[in-house]
Write an enzyme that holds these catalytic residues in place. Structure first.
Site, mmCIF file in Angstrom:
data_model
loop_
_atom_site.group_PDB
_atom_site.id
_atom_site.type_symbol
_atom_site.label_atom_id
_atom_site.label_comp_id
_atom_site.label_asym_id
_atom_site.label_seq_id
_atom_site.Cartn_x
_atom_site.Cartn_y
_atom_site.Cartn_z
ATOM 1 N N ASP A 75 63.971 -29.909 -59.321
ATOM 2 C CA ASP A 75 63.886 -29.422 -60.360
ATOM 3 C C ASP A 75 64.259 -27.178 -58.368
ATOM 4 O OD1 ASP A 75 63.735 -26.873 -61.604
ATOM 5 O OD2 ASP A 75 61.097 -26.625 -61.099
ATOM 6 N N LEU A 76 66.114 -27.608 -58.838
ATOM 7 C CA LEU A 76 65.916 -26.542 -57.840
ATOM 8 C C LEU A 76 66.313 -25.109 -58.598
ATOM 9 C CD1 LEU A 76 67.233 -26.022 -54.788
ATOM 10 C CD2 LEU A 76 68.816 -26.932 -55.861
#
Length: 93
Positions: free
Chosen positions: A88-89
């Site tokens: 989850d960037l």
């Protein structure tokens, strides 16, 4: 509901993250299960998320964008070299 597979992945990734050595990676102090819940204790980083910076200016200067991108890439390369993939960037975290 937490599964055994999720718990194993959490423990594995916590241990890998704890071994990462890079100024852009918060220190992992502890991890485990307390009262049936997984927990991770990490270094508190004083600062603002990139999303806050983006909200404060109409347009980021290209130099800022390049500097932020370079920092993100160096941290990701250290993580990937340790077999850790960030799922989850985004600029809010």
């Amino acid at each position: 509901m937490r599964t055994e597979e999720l718990t194993k992945r959490f423990v594995r990734e916590s241990r890998i993250t704890a071994r990462l050595e890079h100024p852009g990676v918060p220190i992992v102090y502890d991890h485990g299960i307390y009262d049936g819940e997984l927990y991770l204790v990490m270094q508190l980083i004083d600062g603002s998320p990139v999303s806050t910076v983006i909200d404060e200016v109409e347009r980021l200067p290209i130099g800022w964008v390049a500097a932020i991108g370079a920092q993100v890439c160096t941290v990701l390369s250290v993580a990937h070299a340790a077999s850790l993939v960030h799922r989850d960037l985004n600029p809010a975290t």
